[in-house]
Design an enzyme around this catalytic site. Structure first.
Site, PDB file in Angstrom:
ATOM      1  N   LYS A  27       0.816  -1.221   0.000  1.00  0.00           N
ATOM      2  CA  LYS A  27       0.000   0.000   0.000  1.00  0.00           C
ATOM      3  C   LYS A  27       0.849   1.271   0.000  1.00  0.00           C
ATOM      4  O   LYS A  27       0.404   2.324  -0.429  1.00  0.00           O
ATOM      5  CB  LYS A  27      -0.983   0.019   1.182  1.00  0.00           C
ATOM      6  CG  LYS A  27      -2.163  -0.947   1.002  1.00  0.00           C
ATOM      7  CD  LYS A  27      -3.396  -0.531   1.777  1.00  0.00           C
ATOM      8  CE  LYS A  27      -4.597  -1.368   1.366  1.00  0.00           C
ATOM      9  NZ  LYS A  27      -5.845  -1.040   2.006  1.00  0.00           N
TER      10      LYS A  27
ATOM     11  N   LYS B 292      -6.757  -7.765  -7.010  1.00  0.00           N
ATOM     12  CA  LYS B 292      -8.012  -7.947  -6.268  1.00  0.00           C
ATOM     13  C   LYS B 292      -9.028  -6.854  -6.644  1.00  0.00           C
ATOM     14  O   LYS B 292      -8.626  -5.703  -6.869  1.00  0.00           O
ATOM     15  CB  LYS B 292      -7.679  -7.852  -4.773  1.00  0.00           C
ATOM     16  CG  LYS B 292      -8.842  -8.176  -3.871  1.00  0.00           C
ATOM     17  CD  LYS B 292      -8.407  -8.114  -2.424  1.00  0.00           C
ATOM     18  CE  LYS B 292      -8.330  -6.699  -1.919  1.00  0.00           C
ATOM     19  NZ  LYS B 292      -8.903  -6.458  -0.607  1.00  0.00           N
TER      20      LYS B 292
ATOM     21  N   LYS C 116     -12.817  -1.831  -3.564  1.00  0.00           N
ATOM     22  CA  LYS C 116     -13.860  -0.788  -3.627  1.00  0.00           C
ATOM     23  C   LYS C 116     -13.284   0.603  -3.877  1.00  0.00           C
ATOM     24  O   LYS C 116     -13.985   1.484  -4.347  1.00  0.00           O
ATOM     25  CB  LYS C 116     -14.738  -0.816  -2.369  1.00  0.00           C
ATOM     26  CG  LYS C 116     -13.994  -0.510  -1.092  1.00  0.00           C
ATOM     27  CD  LYS C 116     -14.930  -0.480   0.072  1.00  0.00           C
ATOM     28  CE  LYS C 116     -14.501  -1.404   1.190  1.00  0.00           C
ATOM     29  NZ  LYS C 116     -13.110  -1.336   1.619  1.00  0.00           N
TER      30      LYS C 116
HETATM   31  N1  AQP Z   1     -12.013  -8.764  -3.994  1.00  0.00           N
HETATM   32  C1  AQP Z   1     -12.358  -9.353  -2.873  1.00  0.00           C
HETATM   33  N2  AQP Z   1     -12.713 -10.651  -2.877  1.00  0.00           N
HETATM   34  C2  AQP Z   1     -13.077 -11.252  -1.724  1.00  0.00           C
HETATM   35  N3  AQP Z   1     -13.135 -10.626  -0.533  1.00  0.00           N
HETATM   36  C3  AQP Z   1     -12.796  -9.325  -0.497  1.00  0.00           C
HETATM   37  N4  AQP Z   1     -12.745  -8.429   0.498  1.00  0.00           N
HETATM   38  C4  AQP Z   1     -12.357  -7.232   0.006  1.00  0.00           C
HETATM   39  N5  AQP Z   1     -12.150  -7.320  -1.316  1.00  0.00           N
HETATM   40  C5  AQP Z   1     -12.403  -8.613  -1.654  1.00  0.00           C
HETATM   41  C6  AQP Z   1     -13.090  -8.702   1.875  1.00  0.00           C
HETATM   42  O1  AQP Z   1     -13.926  -7.641   2.313  1.00  0.00           O
HETATM   43  C7  AQP Z   1     -13.566  -7.254   3.637  1.00  0.00           C
HETATM   44  C8  AQP Z   1     -13.282  -5.769   3.591  1.00  0.00           C
HETATM   45  O2  AQP Z   1     -12.025  -5.434   3.737  1.00  0.00           O
HETATM   46  P1  AQP Z   1     -11.553  -3.950   3.995  1.00  0.00           P
HETATM   47  O3  AQP Z   1     -12.523  -2.932   3.556  1.00  0.00           O
HETATM   48  O4  AQP Z   1     -11.144  -3.818   5.405  1.00  0.00           O
HETATM   49  O5  AQP Z   1     -10.274  -3.812   3.173  1.00  0.00           O
HETATM   50  P2  AQP Z   1      -9.790  -4.472   1.881  1.00  0.00           P
HETATM   51  O6  AQP Z   1      -9.638  -5.946   2.031  1.00  0.00           O
HETATM   52  O7  AQP Z   1      -8.565  -3.695   1.514  1.00  0.00           O
HETATM   53  O8  AQP Z   1     -11.003  -4.199   0.886  1.00  0.00           O
HETATM   54  P3  AQP Z   1     -10.982  -3.343  -0.385  1.00  0.00           P
HETATM   55  O9  AQP Z   1     -12.350  -3.384  -0.974  1.00  0.00           O
HETATM   56  O10 AQP Z   1      -9.848  -3.765  -1.288  1.00  0.00           O
HETATM   57  O11 AQP Z   1     -10.731  -1.908   0.223  1.00  0.00           O
HETATM   58  P4  AQP Z   1      -9.745  -0.792  -0.237  1.00  0.00           P
HETATM   59  O12 AQP Z   1     -10.035  -0.580  -1.685  1.00  0.00           O
HETATM   60  O13 AQP Z   1     -10.092   0.385   0.592  1.00  0.00           O
HETATM   61  O14 AQP Z   1      -8.354  -1.274   0.028  1.00  0.00           O
HETATM   62  C9  AQP Z   1     -12.436  -8.158   4.080  1.00  0.00           C
HETATM   63  O15 AQP Z   1     -13.000  -9.254   4.811  1.00  0.00           O
HETATM   64  C10 AQP Z   1     -11.846  -8.670   2.779  1.00  0.00           C
HETATM   65  O16 AQP Z   1     -11.247  -9.962   2.897  1.00  0.00           O
END
Ligand code: AQP
Length: 332
Positions: A113, A194, A197
């Protein structure tokens, strides 16, 4: 019988996407009957990256409505906005004093990150300690984690054990919970990354609140691989395999079964059916969401109940921690 406690959360750093739904919320929904459940909107984590205050504010309430619209039942589960419980930050500070800089610098998520950032804020570096505080505050037994979060959970366990060994049993040592069907959903435009969001390319993400015509457009434009046969091959056909994974998770069918159904058919047939499947899943969620988001008083009541529950639980933990480390109890 006393139920085990499960805790999980999502950062309001963008609109909830189908990756969050299939990888997290759908699993939570299935577990809420069997566990004492705490589902957080982790707004404090989200400010490790740039957020517009007005967007963040409205997104937090929108997340609560989306959790409920996806099936999180406030009568069974506790929904809490992280910043409503000051003990998260309090415990984080204490745990910071029991975490080593070397441990934090080994976190692969921090490395990835912070790679392209110029001014790296300290929050991004210490984020895993806040995550440990989130978990330990509620004495969670189980934490559903994707593979990317496993290292953070291991650090949380190390910090908890270190504290317990120094001061006697204080924290429950949490176990990771790897959901059986928790697919990792990849970006529609870069299927080796991945689906996130916060991705600025909205064509990479299916948001839970996307309208049907948008879903169709995004799936039609999704990157697929050369060839025309619908076959599952993660290595050679990552784009198509990602779409099959989404199909699998939504339909509960196996990849073999799906391959058989599309024998002799084109990618376009498969993409059209996948769009239908996504739209059929998201439409009732969107309908319920549209109703809930207009009922702000109801959402605030759910949050008040969640905060009351969370405050009591976390105050127990923080009092114990303060006592053990030698802080003078506050006179009330
Ligand atoms: N692509 C994915 N496939 C499966 N599971 C996912 N999760 C996130 N993206 C996927 C699961 O959703 C939860 C949210 O996690 P988070 O918001 O704390 O952070 P993250 O994993 O970094 O999610 P994002 O969407 O990728 O957020 P940003 O874009 O802000 O970094 C977790 O349980 C994760 O496993």
């Amino acid at each position: 019988m006393i139920k085990k406690t499960i805790l999980s959360g999502i950062q309001p750093s963008g609109n909830l996407c189908i990756g969050n739904y299939l990888g997290a919320i759908k699993q939570w929904e299935q577990m809420q009957d069997d566990y004492e459940s705490i589902f957080l909107v982790v707004d404090m984590h989200s400010i490790t990256t740039k957020q517009l205050p007005a967007d963040l504010r409205s997104r937090c309430l929108s997340f609560v409505a989306q959790y409920i619209a996806c099936g999180i039942d406030p009568n069974k589960s506790n929904i809490i906005i992280q910043s409503h419980i000051p003990q998260h930050a309090e415990l984080m500070w204490v745990l910071s004093c029991f975490t080593y800089q070397g441990e934090l610098s080994r976190m692969t998520q921090y490395k990835s990150k912070s790679k392209n950032l110029k001014n790296i804020n300290a929050g991004l570096f210490t984020y895993p300690i806040l995550m440990a505080a989130d978990i330990l505050l509620y004495q969670a037994d189980l934490v559903p984690v994707g593979s990317d979060q496993k290292q953070h959970l291991e650090l949380c366990r190390d910090i908890a054990l270190r504290f317990n060994n120094k001061f006697s049993e204080t924290f429950k040592i949490p176990e990771p919970f790897i959901p059986k069907n928790g697919a990792r959903i990849m970006s529609l435009q870069n299927p080796t990354d991945k689906m996130s969001k916060s991705d600025v390319n909205l064509n990479s993400i299916i948001s839970l609140l996307d309208e049907p015509n948008i879903v169709r457009k995004k799936i039609n434009r999704s990157v697929t691989d050369s060839g025309s046969k619908v076959v599952y091959n993660q290595k050679d056909k990552p784009g198509l395999s990602n779409l099959i994974n989404i199909y699998k998770s939504l339909s509960n069918e196996s990849a073999d079964y799906i391959e058989n159904r599309y024998k002799g058919k084109m990618y376009s047939d498969f993409k059209s059916d996948l769009s239908d499947l996504i739209i059929d899943t998201l439409s009732p969620i969107k309908l319920e969401y549209d109703y809930l988001i207009k009922n702000k008083d109801y959402l605030l009541k759910i949050l008040k109940d969640g905060t009351d529950y969370g405050y009591k639980k976390s105050q127990n933990t923080i009092s114990k921690v303060y006592r053990k480390i030698g802080f003078v109890p506050r006179v009330r």
